[in-house]
Design an enzyme around this catalytic site. Sequence first.
Site, PDB file in Angstrom:
ATOM      1  CG  ASP A 190     -30.647 -15.178  25.233  1.00 32.47           C
ATOM      2  OD1 ASP A 190     -30.131 -16.282  24.679  1.00 32.47           O
ATOM      3  OD2 ASP A 190     -30.248 -14.287  25.118  1.00 32.47           O
ATOM      4  CG  ASP A 214     -31.143 -14.770  20.849  1.00 30.94           C
ATOM      5  OD1 ASP A 214     -30.090 -15.490  20.791  1.00 30.94           O
ATOM      6  OD2 ASP A 214     -31.629 -14.485  19.599  1.00 30.94           O
ATOM      7  CG  ASP A 260     -25.556 -14.616  26.135  1.00 25.20           C
ATOM      8  OD1 ASP A 260     -25.200 -15.599  25.865  1.00 25.20           O
ATOM      9  OD2 ASP A 260     -25.036 -14.073  27.490  1.00 25.20           O
ATOM     10  CD  GLU A 310     -27.294 -12.073  21.046  1.00 24.65           C
ATOM     11  OE1 GLU A 310     -28.687 -11.800  21.238  1.00 24.65           O
ATOM     12  OE2 GLU A 310     -26.851 -12.957  21.959  1.00 24.65           O
TER      13      GLU A 310
END
Length: 642
Positions: free
Chosen positions: A502, A500, A504, A427
């Site tokens: 997180d 990640d 996203d 990503e």
Amino acid sequence: MEKYNHKYGAEQIQVLEGLEAVRKRPGMYIGSTSVRGLHHMVYEIVDNCVDEALAGYCTEIKIEIEEGNIISVEDNGRGIPVEIHPKTKISTAETVYTILHAGGKFGGDSAYKVSGGLHGVGASVVNALSAWTEVTIKKDGGIYQMYFEKGKTVRKLEKIGETNETGTKVRFLADDTIFESLDYEYETLEKRFREVAFLTKGLKIKIEDKREETPKKAEFCFEGGLISFVEFLNKNKETLHKKPIYIERNGEVPVEIAIQYTTSYTENIYTFVNNINTIEGGTHLEGFKRSLTKVFNDYARSHNILKDKDANLQGEDIREGITAVVSVKVKEPQFEGQTKTKLGNSEVTGVVQSMVNDALSTFLEENPNVAKAILEKCVSASRAREAARKARELVRKKSALETSTLPGKLADCSSKNAEECEVYIVEGDSAGGSAKQGRDRKFQAILPLWGKMLNVEKARADKIYGNDKLNPVILAVGAGIGSDFDITKIRYGKVIIMADADVDGAHIRTLLLTFFFRYMRPLIENGNVYLAQPPLYKLSKKGMEDRYCYTDEDLEKAYKELEEKGISRDQLGLQRYKGLGEMNPEQLWETTMNPETRILIKVTMDDAIKADEIFTLLMGDEVEPRREFIQANAKYVKNLDI
Ligand code: 28F
């Protein structure tokens, strides 16, 4: 001889040999000793209650996860028979709990036991793999109890009280010297027992998790059976017709089917054999699909929706937007496939096909408006497929796909042996850059993705092809998509999603898993898809090697170990990684890409199905459920992961 045998009769020897075999190779009996196998321990016991319900005697099942991961299951059936067997001198109940597959024989009045085949190893396996098992039976006016440890009888069945109720209650503590962890996942159990309640019309199932201070609990009872099931599956989708189509036949192979079309483009057909979720499909699914194609084409032609010159509707056109549950009961099921969840019985194909042909064509004749709505969608799907084919041809011609033009952003590896090669789908460009520098270019390829990818929930196949965000993934994997997908053409043995930790990252992971699940399913079935696990923390101190931690538990463990070496927390520098971009190429290699040190999570079909459900929730048309889901998960948002 008499003296020698006075303690161990033939049965006791059989019991000891059986327990010995089970405890020596638990995976052979319960599938695995991971959390999946642990959950199967609960399913085995509950299946016996369900058999008692199918036999018509049990109407309620109560499941509890007690403090300390003790499982309690109770039903209000007849109670396992308590009479002592004249020959073996032990009760039927003790026989069921100590002789392998003894319970499996109780086919008597419940012709179709759900506990059958590999999936129905029976209560004796659960007993053998538990530190202790306590069985309480209410029957014939008495309360009886017996108690085992690691499958061995510690207290034989004895009367401990009086009652006018009937039923069976089993409590057990799985053996932590056998299972990697005893930490049951409440959500996983709840999902399975909701499914069982849908599959067993009218059966009430209660489940409660008493391990936390705030207990979690749920109660399921669906008089609508499979009709309620498809309505539940479609709760976040707009449907084409209000009432699901329902078909039920109690023939040689009892079949129950519910169908409800939605305006989405995804195909969701869930199939079950004796309540077992056959995620790899099989002959029952084959029969259902063939019948759908035949009945809808016949109807379209006989009602002049398809002209003579028109080509037939293809199966994928007819199944676009379908949500269906197919549940069959088979006496001697043969399970095949990687996870033994594919039905192999060839006779079932024809039985299901002819039964659905008859029932579905009758339904369409009697419900012309439903038929019309569904067929309009099939015809437009067929036209879109034609457009997709033309778009594909165009893409092929334009970019000469045969020469397998690879996406510009792909930094390929030098080896051409797919087995040893792996592609990291990363990503963001910054992480992509570090990954390109940090990798071993002999067998590691990098494909950076940028920003949000296409929302595959709303897009039809033709858009998937052309879409510039997914096309690189399709070209890199090199095996096509959908019905064209050919697993033998994959260019990498491992497709690793690196994003990640997180929200996203969770979004990208969910998107990609949903995409693979819907358009490259064999890639998941074949175990080629992985998730990279970047570290969450780095502990550092002058003169000490950097220490990477992958979970909060890891961090606590590291702190403890370092304290034992006289290094206190405040002497340590702690870095919390927000994203891959914060690591330089060497760190990224060392922590997340080096096969010697990295942690990879292999994606299973369950993960993909979970992602697909979350995706439908997050990306589907209905706003309300999405808000609920995000609110419900907000407190976990740092771990909003699939
Ligand atoms: C919490 C777990 O296991 N419930 C069960 C029954 C009822 C009968 C039965 C079971 C062995 C070979 C007969 C009673 N009366 N809950 C449970 N409920 N097993 S397991 O019979 C098993 C015997 O055949 C039962 C009359 N027939 C069957």
